[in-house]
Design a protein around this motif. Sequence first.
Motif, PDB file in Angstrom:
ATOM      1  N   MET A   1      33.330 -23.362 -41.494  1.00  0.00           N
ATOM      2  CA  MET A   1      33.210 -22.295 -42.568  1.00  0.00           C
ATOM      3  C   MET A   1      31.926 -22.079 -41.891  1.00  0.00           C
ATOM      4  O   MET A   1      31.072 -22.735 -40.840  1.00  0.00           O
ATOM      5  N   LEU A   2      31.690 -20.814 -41.468  1.00  0.00           N
ATOM      6  CA  LEU A   2      30.863 -19.266 -41.515  1.00  0.00           C
ATOM      7  C   LEU A   2      29.621 -20.000 -41.427  1.00  0.00           C
ATOM      8  O   LEU A   2      29.275 -19.922 -42.913  1.00  0.00           O
ATOM      9  N   CYS A   3      29.304 -19.981 -40.498  1.00  0.00           N
ATOM     10  CA  CYS A   3      27.673 -20.176 -41.031  1.00  0.00           C
ATOM     11  C   CYS A   3      26.973 -18.488 -40.713  1.00  0.00           C
ATOM     12  O   CYS A   3      26.248 -18.152 -39.652  1.00  0.00           O
ATOM     13  N   ILE A   4      25.627 -17.758 -41.397  1.00  0.00           N
ATOM     14  CA  ILE A   4      25.823 -16.807 -41.515  1.00  0.00           C
ATOM     15  C   ILE A   4      24.493 -16.708 -41.726  1.00  0.00           C
ATOM     16  O   ILE A   4      23.968 -17.323 -42.973  1.00  0.00           O
ATOM     17  N   ASP A   5      23.295 -16.490 -40.474  1.00  0.00           N
ATOM     18  CA  ASP A   5      21.593 -15.963 -40.712  1.00  0.00           C
ATOM     19  C   ASP A   5      21.506 -14.856 -41.309  1.00  0.00           C
ATOM     20  O   ASP A   5      21.489 -14.066 -40.317  1.00  0.00           O
ATOM     21  N   VAL A   6      21.043 -14.970 -42.324  1.00  0.00           N
ATOM     22  CA  VAL A   6      20.456 -13.496 -43.826  1.00  0.00           C
ATOM     23  C   VAL A   6      19.351 -12.355 -42.826  1.00  0.00           C
ATOM     24  O   VAL A   6      18.843 -11.822 -43.598  1.00  0.00           O
ATOM     25  N   HIS A   7      18.271 -13.230 -42.824  1.00  0.00           N
ATOM     26  CA  HIS A   7      16.923 -13.385 -42.474  1.00  0.00           C
ATOM     27  C   HIS A   7      16.586 -13.904 -40.802  1.00  0.00           C
ATOM     28  O   HIS A   7      16.479 -14.789 -40.122  1.00  0.00           O
ATOM     29  N   HIS A   8      16.670 -12.783 -40.050  1.00  0.00           N
ATOM     30  CA  HIS A   8      16.887 -12.701 -38.435  1.00  0.00           C
ATOM     31  C   HIS A   8      16.023 -11.787 -38.157  1.00  0.00           C
ATOM     32  O   HIS A   8      17.274 -10.804 -38.075  1.00  0.00           O
ATOM     33  N   HIS A   9      14.859 -11.295 -37.593  1.00  0.00           N
ATOM     34  CA  HIS A   9      14.386 -10.617 -36.946  1.00  0.00           C
ATOM     35  C   HIS A   9      14.903 -10.302 -35.963  1.00  0.00           C
ATOM     36  O   HIS A   9      15.443 -10.523 -34.564  1.00  0.00           O
ATOM     37  N   PHE A  10      14.727  -9.225 -35.383  1.00  0.00           N
ATOM     38  CA  PHE A  10      14.818  -8.214 -34.583  1.00  0.00           C
ATOM     39  C   PHE A  10      13.225  -7.551 -34.145  1.00  0.00           C
ATOM     40  O   PHE A  10      13.039  -6.823 -34.907  1.00  0.00           O
ATOM     41  N   PHE A  11      12.815  -7.593 -33.105  1.00  0.00           N
ATOM     42  CA  PHE A  11      11.560  -7.221 -32.438  1.00  0.00           C
ATOM     43  C   PHE A  11      11.419  -6.813 -31.029  1.00  0.00           C
ATOM     44  O   PHE A  11      11.292  -7.418 -30.380  1.00  0.00           O
ATOM     45  N   PRO A  12      11.357  -5.499 -31.521  1.00  0.00           N
ATOM     46  CA  PRO A  12      11.988  -4.730 -30.109  1.00  0.00           C
ATOM     47  C   PRO A  12      10.201  -4.867 -28.765  1.00  0.00           C
ATOM     48  O   PRO A  12       9.556  -5.107 -29.977  1.00  0.00           O
ATOM     49  N   THR A  13      10.299  -3.985 -27.901  1.00  0.00           N
ATOM     50  CA  THR A  13       9.112  -4.269 -27.199  1.00  0.00           C
ATOM     51  C   THR A  13       8.085  -3.794 -28.172  1.00  0.00           C
ATOM     52  O   THR A  13       6.967  -3.700 -28.189  1.00  0.00           O
ATOM     53  N   ASP A  14       8.213  -2.380 -28.748  1.00  0.00           N
ATOM     54  CA  ASP A  14       7.256  -1.279 -28.709  1.00  0.00           C
ATOM     55  C   ASP A  14       7.468  -1.910 -30.380  1.00  0.00           C
ATOM     56  O   ASP A  14       6.161  -0.833 -30.492  1.00  0.00           O
ATOM     57  N   HIS A  86      27.519  -7.070 -29.475  1.00  0.00           N
ATOM     58  CA  HIS A  86      27.995  -8.719 -29.776  1.00  0.00           C
ATOM     59  C   HIS A  86      28.673  -8.458 -31.608  1.00  0.00           C
ATOM     60  O   HIS A  86      27.827  -9.126 -32.432  1.00  0.00           O
ATOM     61  N   PRO A  87      29.968  -8.285 -31.544  1.00  0.00           N
ATOM     62  CA  PRO A  87      30.691  -7.855 -32.585  1.00  0.00           C
ATOM     63  C   PRO A  87      30.459  -8.772 -33.144  1.00  0.00           C
ATOM     64  O   PRO A  87      30.624  -8.759 -35.072  1.00  0.00           O
ATOM     65  N   THR A  88      30.773 -10.390 -33.094  1.00  0.00           N
ATOM     66  CA  THR A  88      31.187 -11.015 -34.170  1.00  0.00           C
ATOM     67  C   THR A  88      29.582 -11.880 -34.107  1.00  0.00           C
ATOM     68  O   THR A  88      30.077 -12.872 -34.846  1.00  0.00           O
ATOM     69  N   ARG A  89      28.694 -11.585 -33.298  1.00  0.00           N
ATOM     70  CA  ARG A  89      27.156 -12.557 -33.565  1.00  0.00           C
ATOM     71  C   ARG A  89      26.181 -11.965 -34.115  1.00  0.00           C
ATOM     72  O   ARG A  89      25.628 -12.583 -34.683  1.00  0.00           O
ATOM     73  N   PHE A  90      26.375 -10.354 -34.355  1.00  0.00           N
ATOM     74  CA  PHE A  90      24.430  -9.614 -35.299  1.00  0.00           C
ATOM     75  C   PHE A  90      25.797  -8.263 -36.090  1.00  0.00           C
ATOM     76  O   PHE A  90      26.744  -7.611 -35.917  1.00  0.00           O
ATOM     77  N   LEU A 316      32.447  -9.365 -42.779  1.00  0.00           N
ATOM     78  CA  LEU A 316      33.037 -11.053 -42.603  1.00  0.00           C
ATOM     79  C   LEU A 316      33.598 -11.224 -42.709  1.00  0.00           C
ATOM     80  O   LEU A 316      33.716 -12.437 -43.110  1.00  0.00           O
ATOM     81  N   ARG A 317      34.603 -10.703 -43.661  1.00  0.00           N
ATOM     82  CA  ARG A 317      35.829 -11.545 -43.669  1.00  0.00           C
ATOM     83  C   ARG A 317      36.826 -10.803 -43.380  1.00  0.00           C
ATOM     84  O   ARG A 317      37.868 -12.149 -43.041  1.00  0.00           O
ATOM     85  N   SER A 318      36.786 -10.830 -42.298  1.00  0.00           N
ATOM     86  CA  SER A 318      37.317 -10.346 -40.779  1.00  0.00           C
ATOM     87  C   SER A 318      38.344 -11.653 -39.915  1.00  0.00           C
ATOM     88  O   SER A 318      37.047 -12.578 -40.160  1.00  0.00           O
ATOM     89  N   PRO A 319      39.697 -12.322 -39.885  1.00  0.00           N
ATOM     90  CA  PRO A 319      39.990 -13.148 -39.224  1.00  0.00           C
ATOM     91  C   PRO A 319      39.597 -13.360 -37.753  1.00  0.00           C
ATOM     92  O   PRO A 319      39.581 -14.377 -37.173  1.00  0.00           O
ATOM     93  N   VAL A 320      38.557 -11.598 -37.376  1.00  0.00           N
ATOM     94  CA  VAL A 320      37.904 -12.219 -36.325  1.00  0.00           C
ATOM     95  C   VAL A 320      36.672 -13.281 -36.368  1.00  0.00           C
ATOM     96  O   VAL A 320      36.284 -13.922 -35.355  1.00  0.00           O
ATOM     97  N   TYR A 321      36.334 -13.460 -38.000  1.00  0.00           N
ATOM     98  CA  TYR A 321      35.165 -14.639 -37.416  1.00  0.00           C
ATOM     99  C   TYR A 321      35.872 -15.896 -37.568  1.00  0.00           C
ATOM    100  O   TYR A 321      36.464 -16.304 -38.837  1.00  0.00           O
ATOM    101  N   ARG A 322      35.745 -16.809 -37.109  1.00  0.00           N
ATOM    102  CA  ARG A 322      35.745 -18.768 -36.873  1.00  0.00           C
ATOM    103  C   ARG A 322      35.532 -18.816 -38.224  1.00  0.00           C
ATOM    104  O   ARG A 322      34.328 -19.119 -38.577  1.00  0.00           O
ATOM    105  N   THR A 323      36.457 -19.683 -39.257  1.00  0.00           N
ATOM    106  CA  THR A 323      35.581 -20.736 -39.485  1.00  0.00           C
ATOM    107  C   THR A 323      36.128 -22.053 -39.872  1.00  0.00           C
ATOM    108  O   THR A 323      36.562 -22.576 -39.250  1.00  0.00           O
TER     109      THR A 323
END
Length: 323
Positions: A1-14, A86-90, A316-323
């Motif tokens: 089963m795909l593990c999906i982190d819905v609370h993951h932050h993006f911290f740009p340098t600015d 990174h289309p299958t990671r983010f 995220l239901r696309s078959p490109v995401y491994r399960t």
Amino acid sequence: MLCIDVHHHFFPTDLKKESSNQKLGWKAVPGTLPWSPEVSLKAMDASGIDVAILSLPALNAGSVSDENRATARQRNLAMAAIARAHPTRFGFFACVPFLDDIKGVLEEVAYSLGVLQADGISLSSCYGEGMLATYIGDDRYDEVWAELHRRKAVVFLHGAQVASSTRIPHPSLCIPISEVPNETFKAAAHLVVTGRKRKYPDVKIILAHLGGTTPFLAPRVAVLSNHMGSPLTPEEMLEDFKSFYYDTALSAYDASLACIDNFVGHDRILFGTDFPAVGAQMAQWYTNHVRRHYESDSDKLNMVLGGTARKLFPRLRSPVYRT
């Protein structure tokens, strides 16, 4: 089963996260700053996380200005570029300008969801500072909620990093620890008692950190706010509290997971880590508790780790995401 982190932050340098951490009383975690996609990918691979939905602190302070709109657009373009690389990671939750800028917000919602293909929208619990702060269910924001409802959008709702009357009661109880979870509760309660949650049911709202104190205080709100003038019955308010989604970031422990299981059920619970706001080892402590809590029921574990997220995010239901 795909593990999906819905609370993951993006911290740009600015964002200048190092200095903002100091203002909040939070110690920077070694190995997380300066942040880059590679920093997250390393932590994700080590923890068995397949996909992370990026978000960043909402623009909850500021003014109605071209600069504010430009900042939101710049950050959304940057997150979209990471997702394309990174289309299958983010994926990402788009940020919007200061919410009082209704026109700017609606334009950014349309651009982010329609052009950049964001997975949803990130909002703060309140907008403005001090006594001028306005909570998310206020009438002035009704047009925003109406548009999010029309689009059947996913909203990631995070507590604002604002101080209460006692800014930092102890050096080890800084604002991110003691105040942010309660801000999430206040936002959720505000949406419920104002009727905004019931009026726009097609907006799918994820509450950060298991909703903070929401599962415990919802019954208090239901009865006492009805007494204080909310037109909804206690049962209606509890029904609306149960219609939120709740992420596990920095909150997963047997007692809290048992509470949320009983309150909403596993099909309303989403996996989250809060990385890189916290370190990989800290996030893993909570991830281990999620896995142990549901280890006896693989169906529930799979739903919490990724199954419910796949229902919320059709791509995220696309078959490109491994399960």
